[in-house]
Design an enzyme around this catalytic site. Structure first.
Site, PDB file in Angstrom:
ATOM      1  CD  GLU A   1      85.774 -24.493 -24.726  1.00 38.48           C
ATOM      2  OE1 GLU A   1      86.966 -24.836 -24.715  1.00 38.48           O
ATOM      3  OE2 GLU A   1      84.882 -25.192 -25.250  1.00 38.48           O
TER       4      GLU A   1
ATOM      5  CG  ASP B   1      81.469 -31.420 -19.754  1.00 34.22           C
ATOM      6  OD1 ASP B   1      81.561 -30.352 -20.385  1.00 34.22           O
ATOM      7  OD2 ASP B   1      81.046 -32.478 -20.260  1.00 34.22           O
TER       8      ASP B   1
END
Length: 634
Positions: free
Chosen positions: A483, A546
Site C-alpha cells: 500500500e 507488489d
C-alpha cells in the site's frame, strides 16, 4: 508443514499451496476460495452468528445505529411479508418511468434515480479535487454498462454475446413478473440493449482507465451543461448540491461530447427503456425471494457460481451495506485487541522508515526528487484496525418497522446519497474511513495520501501474534509495504504529498521511472494464464506495488534479531493461495488491475536476489530469472 525446497525452485506457489489446492472446495455461492476469501468466509460465519444473537436480544447494544441495523435486518428476513407485497411498490416506480412523455418528464425520473443510488445514464459524485485535494469537486462519469468492460462488446466476443443473451432473457422474464406483457417486455429490453451497445462504443476500456489521472478533465460548467441538448443538466446539478459549480470534472470527455448522437433515432424511447430495464434489475434485489432468484441469472453466468447467496446471507449483506461503518466498528472493537493494533502500528512505522532508508540509498534518482519523495512519505496518514467514530449521518438512519422493507431500504439509501452530495463545498476529511473494519482488504488513497488496514485483514495468515516475525513480514508486512508503494506507482507518482496531481519529479528522473515501469509491463504482458493471458498495462500499478512491497518488507525483516528468509517467502505464497471458477478467472483477466493470485506469488519473488540466494536457483530452474532481467523499482 514441511515445504519441499527442491519444488520451490520449480514453483513456489505449488510447493506451499499444492496440498491445499487438491482438497479445497469453492462454496457454491462463491466465485473463489483461499487467502483473502477464506478469511472473508470465516468472518461471514462469525458475523452472521453475532447478528443472530442481536436478533435474539442476547447482545446488549448501546449504539443507536446498530439498533437500527437490527430492526432493518429483521424486516429483511421477513420473507412472508416481502412475498405478500410482491412487486407492487417497485411497479409504481417503473410505471412512473414508462409514463414519461418527453425528455423533460424523463429528466425528473433520472434525477430520482441518482437520488436513490440506482443506475443512471450518467454518474455524478463528489470526491476530492485531484488538483486541490483538500476541497471537494463534482465529478461526471459515464454510465455503468451491462457487461463488465467495453472489450466484451467487441465483434466476435462470444462471451459477451452469451452474457447479453442471458441478461436479455432475465430482463424479459423479470419485466413480465412486474406485470408487463411479453410483447412490451421484449421491446423494452431490445431498446435498452441497443442503447447500452451505443454507450459502450464511446467508453474507454479498463486498460485505458487504469491510468486514473487521465480521468481528471476539469471543464467549465457551461461547457458540460451544453453536452446535454435533451436535458436541463443544470437543474439536476442544482437539485443535488444546491448550486452549479464553476467547474465539473469529466472523466471521459469523448463520451459526453458524443451524448447527443446517442438519441437521434428513437432516442427518447431508448433512454426510457434503458432506464426502466436497469432500474427493474436494481429493484429486484429488495423484493421477494422469487424475484431475486430470477434477477440473479446474469450474475451467475458472469461468476460461474452454481448458486446465489442464501436468502439470509443476501439479507445480511444488503442491510450491512446501509450500516457498514457501525457494523465494522462492532467487529473491530470485539475481535481486534489493542495489543495487536499496537504491534501492527509498529510494523507500519517500521515499513515507512525502511522506505525512507531505501529512498536515501536510491541510486537512480536525483537528490531533489528523493527529498520530495521522502516528504510525501512523511505526510502519510495511517489508519489501523477501526475508526474511533463514524460519520454523523448514521444518526439519521431510522427504520420504521410499520413500513415495508422495500420502503425502508429506499428511504435510507436516499439519506446516504444525500449525505454524499452534502460534502460539496466542505473540506475533505482525510481521516474518514472508506472501508469498514470487517472487510478483508486494505487500501491506499492517492488524494488523501493515506493507507488503511482494517481489522479483518489483520489475522492469520496475514498477521498473528502466534506467527513468527518472518511470517508476519511475508504476510501483512508485504501488504503494508504494497500500500505504501502505491504512493509511488505509475499513478501515485503523479500525485504529491498533499494528494494533488503535481509533477514533483525532475524530467530526467521521471523518464527513468517510466522506463522501469515499462520494464514491469513487459515482464508481465502476455504471460499465459488459464484461458487467456495477463495484460501488463492493465495490471502495472498493482505489480509495481507488489514488487516494492515485497522488497521493502524483506528489508524490514532483516532489521529483526531473528529472521528466516524461507518463512518470509513461504507466507508470501500462502496469502495468495486461491482456487477460482473458470468464468470468474476469465473475467478478472479482462477487467482486474490485479494479476492472478498464483502469478503474484511466483513472478515477483523472481525479481529478488534474496530468493535466488536462499533457494540456490540456477539456470534451468523454472523459478530462475537472470539478474539482468530482474525488475526492481522501489
Amino acid at each position: 508443514m514441511t515445504i519441499d525446497r527442491q519444488l520451490v525452485k520449480e514453483d513456489l506457489y505449488q510447493a506451499v499451496n499444492g496440498d491445499w489446492l487438491k482438497t479445497a472446495v469453492i462454496p457454491n455461492d462463491k466465485s473463489r476460495t483461499g487467502g483473502f476469501s477464506v478469511l472473508a468466509d470465516e468472518l461471514e460465519e462469525t458475523m452472521l452468528s453475532e447478528v443472530d444473537q442481536m436478533l435474539a436480544g442476547n447482545v446488549e447494544l448501546e449504539d443507536e445505529a446498530l439498533l437500527e441495523f437490527v430492526k432493518l435486518y429483521r424486516l429483511a428476513l421477513d420473507q412472508d411479508s416481502r412475498t405478500k407485497i410482491g412487486v407492487q411498490e417497485a411497479k409504481k416506480i417503473l410505471d412512473w418511468i414508462l409514463k414519461a412523455e418527453d425528455y423533460e418528464n424523463l429528466q425528473d425520473r433520472i434525477y430520482q434515480m441518482i437520488e436513490m443510488g440506482w443506475t443512471s445514464p450518467f454518474n455524478l459524485s463528489v470526491s476530492p479535487d485531484l488538483k486541490s485535494a483538500k476541497e471537494h469537486a463534482l465529478y461526471l462519469d459515464v454510465p455503468n454498462l451491462i457487461l463488465p468492460d467495453t472489450t466484451y462488446y467487441q465483434e466476435g466476443n462470444k462471451k459477451g454475446q452469451s452474457l447479453l443473451a442471458t441478461y436479455e432473457k432475465q430482463s424479459q422474464a423479470l419485466l413480465e413478473k412486474y406485470g408487463y406483457s411479453s410483447e412490451i417486455a421484449e421491446l423494452l429490453v431490445q431498446l435498452a440493449l441497443e442503447l447500452d451497445k451505443d454507450f459502450a462504443q464511446k467508453q474507454k476500456s479498463r486498460e485505458v482507465l487504469a491510468d486514473y489521472t487521465k480521468q481528471y478533465n476539469p471543464r467549465p460548467s457551461n461547457e458540460v451543461i451544453a453536452y446535454f441538448n435533451n436535458l436541463k443538466f443544470d437543474a439536476i446539478i442544482t437539485g443535488l448540491i444546491g448550486f452549479v459549480p464553476e467547474n465539473i470534472i469529466v472523466t471521459q470527455v469523448e463520451f459526453f461530447e458524443a451524448w447527443n448522437s446517442f438519441f437521434k433515432e428513437d432516442g427518447f424511447k431508448k433512454l426510457q427503456a434503458w432506464l426502466l430495464v436497469r432500474v427493474a434489475n436494481d429493484l429486484a434485489n429488495i423484493l421477494s425471494e422469487e424475484i431475486r432468484q430470477l434477477a440473479s441469472q446474469y450474475s451467475l453466468a458472469l461468476s460461474g457460481n452454481p448458486e446465489v447467496q442464501s436468502f439470509k446471507k443476501h439479507a445480511y449483506y444488503q442491510v450491512k451495506q446501509v450500516f457498514s461503518q457501525p457494523v465494522g466498528m462492532y467487529y473491530g472493537k470485539k475481535y481486534f485487541g489493542p495489543k495487536a493494533k499496537a504491534d501492527v502500528q509498529e510494523m507500519v512505522d517500521q515499513m515507512i522508515k525502511v522506505y525512507q532508508d531505501r529512498l536515501n540509498q536510491n541510486d537512480w534518482l536525483s537528490p531533489e526528487t528523493i527529498e520530495k519523495a521522502i516528504q510525501k512519505l512523511a505526510a502519510f496518514e495511517v489508519l489501523v484496525g477501526y475508526p474511533d467514530s463514524y460519520p454523523a449521518y448514521y444518526s439519521y438512519l431510522k427504520v420504521d418497522s410499520d413500513q415495508s422493507y422495500f420502503k425502508n431500504f429506499c428511504q435510507l439509501q436516499e439519506i446516504i446519497v444525500a449525505h454524499h452530495f452534502e460534502k460539496m463545498g466542505k473540506k475533505v476529511d482525510r481521516t474518514e474511513w472508506h472501508m469498514p473494519a470487517d472487510m478483508v482488504n486494505a487500501y491506499y488513497s492517492p488524494s488523501g495520501n493515506l493507507i488503511c488496514f482494517p481489522a479483518a485483514i489483520l489475522q492469520a495468515p496475514f498477521y498473528s501474534l502466534d506467527q513468527s516475525r518472518s511470517q508476519n513480514y511475508g504476510g501483512i508486512g508485504a501488504v503494508i509495504a504494497h500500500e505504501i508503494s502505491h504512493a509511488f506507482d505509475n499513478n501515485g507518482a503523479k500525485m504529491d504529498a498533499d494528494g494533488n496531481i503535481n509533477n514533483w519529479w525532475t524530467e530526467e528522473d521521471f523518464r527513468s521511472f517510466e522506463a522501469k515501469a515499462q520494464a514491469m509491463i513487459d515482464q508481465w504482458d502476455g504471460i499465459p494464464y488459464r484461458q487467456g493471458s495477463v495484460n501488463g498495462r492493465l495490471t502495472v500499478s498493482e505489480n509495481i506495488a507488489d514488487c516494492g512491497g515485497l522488497t521493502a518488507a524483506l528489508q524490514a525483516l532483516k532489521h529483526e534479531s531473528d529472521y528466516q528468509v524461507d518463512e518470509f517467502f513461504y507466507n508470501w505464497a500462502r496469502i495468495w493461495c486461491q482456487k477460482a471458477r473458470p468464468e470468474f478467472e476469465a473475467m478478472l483477466l479482462q477487467i482486474d488491475v490485479h494479476a492472478p493470485a498464483e502469478l503474484r506469488a511466483n513472478i515477483q519473488v523472481r525479481n529478488l536476489d534474496e530468493f535466488h540466494q536462499e533457494f540456490a536457483t540456477k539456470e534451468g530452474d523454472s523459478m530462475y530469472l537472470a539478474p539482468e532481467k530482474r525488475v526492481r523499482i522501489w
